[in-house]
Design an enzyme around this catalytic site. Structure first.
Site, mmCIF file in Angstrom:
data_model
loop_
_atom_site.group_PDB
_atom_site.id
_atom_site.type_symbol
_atom_site.label_atom_id
_atom_site.label_comp_id
_atom_site.label_asym_id
_atom_site.label_seq_id
_atom_site.Cartn_x
_atom_site.Cartn_y
_atom_site.Cartn_z
ATOM 1 N N LEU A 10 14.558 26.653 -10.090
ATOM 2 C CA LEU A 10 13.195 26.964 -10.420
ATOM 3 C C LEU A 10 13.109 28.475 -10.566
ATOM 4 C CD1 LEU A 10 10.640 25.477 -10.615
ATOM 5 C CD2 LEU A 10 10.216 25.686 -7.958
ATOM 6 N N CYS A 11 13.891 29.161 -9.860
ATOM 7 C CA CYS A 11 13.715 30.675 -9.827
ATOM 8 C C CYS A 11 13.780 31.279 -11.435
ATOM 9 C CB CYS A 11 14.676 31.431 -8.735
ATOM 10 S SG CYS A 11 16.456 31.079 -8.973
ATOM 11 N N THR A 12 14.994 30.514 -11.906
ATOM 12 C CA THR A 12 15.369 31.197 -13.428
ATOM 13 C C THR A 12 14.043 30.494 -14.419
ATOM 14 O OG1 THR A 12 17.643 31.053 -12.820
ATOM 15 C CG2 THR A 12 16.814 31.119 -15.276
#
Length: 449
Positions: free
Chosen positions: A214-216
């Site tokens: 999700l961070c990417t």
């Protein structure tokens, strides 16, 4: 009279080769096989087969079974026909786009194969109860969903009956023949509920669903898939284009067009190319490109296994076949072993080991992430003082909001103790599962309240 005579001669010739298999014995026959002309009559007039799925595999299966002589075929599929289906789902035509797959497939085969009496069901497999599934002699499926496979597997397990001495009533077994394809790779298997390894016994054989960090996705997208996933996971919920209660549907062309437009905007912002309609649809529905020849080969294997099971003219596969056509053709079979603690096919109560200080969230995570469970959105209840108490349920919004705080609480705060039972319901199974909790620090102590 001449016309009737020609029709009769044609029918005799049509089943000539199948009669050779059914009216003669041979070295590969099942031990219970007794050659007889009555077997063909059973196939054509009595044997009821359920085909689950009318897509790439389902079209091939329906065609193969009808041409083998099976007349009493039911087909169930919830999907409608899309333009992208036409290159491999050969029972459909351009005029069929938007119509029910099950109904179009059945209409086509009934017209082309004289005497075939296939019946279509345009609905989800969960729409039918035990009475519907109990009427079939064999179930064969060509699904693209592990969740649906697990549900169907659980349904057939629930139909098993046992004698007074605890032995399995063989007459209650409905064999499941399952096929699956991914590009140039495929597999087929024969499951005899209660006797051989089932879907749940071999969950580790299925590839994990592809996910993106999700961070990417949110901060540093690098692939076109990241852009689609961002719109799917974050932007849809934030903008609520069709209202708060509407879930994103990868089969809805309006939803798909909205996601595609937003994903292309995000891709342009980050200098990423390759966001196409096909890619967007693939990410939303976890679609893997299909190959017609792989579908044909796997469906042929599955249909042959159905024929073996219905006639006993040959011993059935034991019990899992892998095929790889990426470089040449390579195939082998192996005997997948039945698990003694399987959630679906064993009578053993599953035990979940947790820390005494664990929260309900830890239990929920285990149910979703552990290879033994692999659930999607489990609802957890228990029985306290003879009354059913809902601890958490994600699938119903009002109950989810009311029970959300329970996830942060320790299990002991919720009235659970070492040896307590939790009841778990999930879309992967038609039945509620009972799981006994075992506190890890008390392994050597008898489970008591």
């Amino acid at each position: 009279m001449a016309g009737e005579s020609q029709t009769s001669d044609h029918n005799q010739r049509r089943w000539h080769h199948i009669k050779k298999l059914l009216e003669r014995s041979g070295p590969f026959c099942h031990p219970d096989f007794e050659p007889s002309p009555d077997i063909l009559d059973f196939i054509m007039n009595s044997c009821k087969v359920l085909v689950v799925g009318a897509g790439g595999l389902g079209c091939e299966l329906l065609k193969d079974l009808a041409l083998m002589g099976f007349k009493k075929i039911h087909v169930i599929d919830l999907d409608t026909i899309e333009l992208s289906n036409l290159n491999r789902q050969f029972l459909f035509r351009k005029n069929d786009i938007g119509l029910s797959k099950a109904k179009c497939a059945v209409d086509f085969v009934n017209k082309r194969v004289p005497g075939c009496e296939a019946v279509a069901h345009h609905c989800a497999i969960q729409d039918f109860d035990e009475g519907f599934y109990r009427q079939f002699h064999i179930v064969v499926c060509g699904l693209d969903s592990i969740v649906a496979r697990r549900w169907l597997n659980g349904m057939l397990m629930s139909l098993l009956q046992y004698n007074d001495d605890g032995s399995l009533d063989q007459s209650s077994i409905i064999p499941l023949v399952d096929g699956g394809t991914e590009g140039f790779k495929g597999n087929a298997r024969v499951i005899l509920p209660g006797l051989s390894a089932c879907i749940e016994c071999t969950l580790d054989l299925y590839p994990p669903q592809k996910t993106y960090p999700l961070c990417t996705v949110a901060n540093t997208p690098r692939l076109p898939e990241h852009c689609v996933e961002y719109v799917k996971v974050i932007q849809w919920a934030k903008e609520n284009p069709w209202g708060n209660s509407v879930q994103l549907d990868g089969d809805d062309p309006h939803h798909l067009a909205w996601v595609l437009e937003r994903a292309q905007e995000r891709a342009n912002k980050h200098g990423i190319t390759g966001v196409t309609y096909r890619l967007t649809q693939g990410v939303l529905k976890n679609i893997i490109p299909a190959v017609a020849s792989t579908n044909a080969a796997i469906a042929a294997v599955c249909a042959t296994e159905v024929f073996k099971l219905a006639t006993s003219s040959c011993a059935n596969m034991n019990n899992y076949m892998i095929m790889n056509m990426a470089d040449g053709v390579y195939t082998y079979t192996f005997n997948a072993e039945k698990r003694s603690d399987c959630l679906a096919c064993s009578n053993v109560t599953r035990v979940m080991e947790i820390e005494p200080e664990a929260t309900l969230q830890a239990i929920y995570n285990k149910l979703c992430d552990d290879q033994d469970y692999m659930m999607k959105s489990p609802g957890i209840t228990t029985i306290i003082n003879g009354r059913n108490k809902t601890l958490y349920m994600a699938s119903v919004k009002s109950i989810e909001e009311r029970t959300r705080d329970n996830l942060k609480k320790k299990v002991t705060e919720l009235g659970l103790y070492n040896g307590a039972d939790i009841l778990v319901a999930d879309i992967t199974t038609p039945n509620t599962l009972t799981i006994k909790l075992k506190f890890s620090e008390l392994e050597d102590i008898e489970m008591t309240h």
